[in-house]
Design an enzyme around this catalytic site. Structure first.
Site, PDB file in Angstrom:
ATOM      1  N   ASP A 151      38.975  47.518  43.835  1.00  0.00           N
ATOM      2  CA  ASP A 151      38.177  46.798  42.840  1.00  0.00           C
ATOM      3  C   ASP A 151      36.752  46.542  43.327  1.00  0.00           C
ATOM      4  O   ASP A 151      36.244  45.425  43.276  1.00  0.00           O
ATOM      5  CB  ASP A 151      38.861  45.472  42.489  1.00  0.00           C
ATOM      6  CG  ASP A 151      38.294  44.829  41.227  1.00  0.00           C
ATOM      7  OD1 ASP A 151      37.644  45.551  40.434  1.00  0.00           O
ATOM      8  OD2 ASP A 151      38.494  43.618  41.029  1.00  0.00           O
ATOM      9  N   GLU A 181      38.253  52.973  43.226  1.00  0.00           N
ATOM     10  CA  GLU A 181      37.193  52.045  42.820  1.00  0.00           C
ATOM     11  C   GLU A 181      36.313  51.647  43.999  1.00  0.00           C
ATOM     12  O   GLU A 181      35.971  50.484  44.195  1.00  0.00           O
ATOM     13  CB  GLU A 181      37.760  50.809  42.112  1.00  0.00           C
ATOM     14  CG  GLU A 181      37.818  50.984  40.609  1.00  0.00           C
ATOM     15  CD  GLU A 181      38.080  49.700  39.838  1.00  0.00           C
ATOM     16  OE1 GLU A 181      37.477  48.660  40.146  1.00  0.00           O
ATOM     17  OE2 GLU A 181      38.887  49.758  38.903  1.00  0.00           O
ATOM     18  N   ASP A 291      45.748  54.927  41.701  1.00  0.00           N
ATOM     19  CA  ASP A 291      45.860  54.058  40.528  1.00  0.00           C
ATOM     20  C   ASP A 291      45.993  54.962  39.307  1.00  0.00           C
ATOM     21  O   ASP A 291      45.013  55.517  38.818  1.00  0.00           O
ATOM     22  CB  ASP A 291      44.621  53.162  40.421  1.00  0.00           C
ATOM     23  CG  ASP A 291      44.657  52.256  39.205  1.00  0.00           C
ATOM     24  OD1 ASP A 291      45.658  52.286  38.468  1.00  0.00           O
ATOM     25  OD2 ASP A 291      43.667  51.526  38.980  1.00  0.00           O
TER      26      ASP A 291
END
Length: 393
Positions: A151, A181, A291
């Site tokens: 993230d 990310e 992911d």
């Protein structure tokens, strides 16, 4: 008169279509960047509504300075010779009730060691030295992996969270780390600390995926970036061909298209992943970790897992404690008005068809302790996984 009305209607239709297109672009920009529609509209308009240019401009403006304070604090700490000592008699540690994962000691993170974790269990003073060496060799043949969407698009406490990731890497010393990310400043931060790892990156701007390879254990042969032709979120598939203990491995990671309404694109990307896994040489073990944003029904719709490919979590008995990797009930990093528990992060394994067979051994979720900043390392839990000893058949 009639022609004028028709012309006017045509113009209205064009304007309506343009407005709808730009609204969609704003929504996509906001989803990717974690910003709101006003910020999205500003950056898109300044970059002639080119999504990639707008995102790059946003990242450069908002991300490059995230670690500046972190670097300044570390420089000050080193120049002032300020080293925080870890008190082994801390009553919180002794009682086992401490809930925060300590990451504020700059000197406590050591990722430079070249020896795998398992070697520390071998005592050279043991009388049965030969047995210990045999056991160590068996452990050394296990490949350990961490996969984590970190993230990086969330700038809140990002430096502390990146340091938290480093602490987990130091704790588990995985052979391979799959990351999603990432942003440029985040991976530069990791490179300064994880010097025992080689970095393979899915891009060098915007946000992207990466693979970290422990230099003493994994040798990179070559890498490749496979583009998803119809992605609207700058997604791709990163592949690294490596050797581990003299055997071939194909390592793959991706961040498949996000959001419920992108199901069709996500399934297209999943088909590419499965095609690449099937197409790897028979003597190579293939590991995909990332992911996926997948719903189980989407896996069914693409025809299920290809022959010889297993979902590691399913293979290990669908253990409930490591089912949900994105869990707003337990993880408070994202403030959302709903509870969502999903198995977005997945590991797929295809063992070599010839030579040594690889089967899953152990899987746990990591990052479930809050950091000193009061947040978790990411809004996703990470996955730690290793395989059983490779057996020749």
């Amino acid at each position: 008169m009639s022609n004028t009305v028709m012309s006017g209607n045509h113009t209205d239709q064009q304007m309506s279509a343009l407005e709808e297109t730009r609204t969609i672009l704003c929504d996509q920009f906001a989803s990717i960047s974690g910003s709101d529609s006003a910020v999205a509209q500003c950056y898109l308009a300044e970059n002639e509504w080119d999504m990639e240019r707008a995102l790059n401009s946003f990242f450069e403006a908002h991300m490059d300075s995230v670690f500046d304070v972190e670097e300044a604090e570390e420089t000050k700490a080193v120049s002032g010779n300020k080293r925080k000592e870890v008190n082994s008699s801390d009553p919180a540690d002794a009682s086992g009730t401490k809930k925060k994962f300590k990451t504020d000691q700059v000197d406590c993170i050591d990722l430079t060691a070249e020896e795998p974790t398992c070697s520390s269990s071998v005592n050279p003073q043991e009388s049965q030295a030969e047995s210990a060496v045999t056991e160590s060799n068996a452990e050394d043949s296990k490949l350990s992996v961490i996969s984590w969407n970190v993230d990086g698009l969330d700038t809140l406490s990002l430096a502390e969270r990146a340091r938290g990731l480093c602490s987990y890497l130091a704790l588990y010393t995985p052979d391979v780390v799959f990351l999603q990310e990432l942003i440029p400043s985040y991976i530069q931060y990791l490179k300064k600390r994880a010097v025992s790892y080689l970095f393979v990156e899915g891009s060098d701007d915007g946000y992207f995926t990466g693979i970290m390879l422990k230099k003493s254990r994994v040798k990179l042969l070559e890498s490749e970036i496979i583009c998803y032709p119809t992605t609207q979120m700058l997604r791709n598939l990163l592949v690294a061909q490596v050797t581990f203990s003299g055997r071939k491995l194909y390592l793959m990671t991706s961040h498949l298209e996000s959001c419920k309404n992108q199901s069709e694109e996500r399934m297209k990307q999943l088909r590419v992943v499965f095609q690449r896994m099937r197409g790897a040489p028979e003597d190579a073990t293939v590991i995909f970790a990332g992911d996926t944003n997948l719903r189980d029904t989407e896996v069914v719709k693409v025809g299920g897992l290809p022959p010889g490919v297993c979902d590691v979590w399913e293979q290990l008995g669908k253990q409930e404690h490591c089912r949900y990797t994105w869990d707003t009930k337990a993880n408070s990093n994202k403030t959302v008005p709903y509870i969502c528990r999903c198995r977005f992060d997945r590991i797929f394994l295809r063992s070599a068809e010839t030579g040594p067979r690889v089967t899953p051994d152990h899987m746990v979720l990591v990052g479930m302790e809050k950091l000193d900043c009061g947040r978790y390392t990411s809004d996703h839990w990470g996955i730690y996984y290793n395989n059983r000893r490779q057996i020749w058949i």
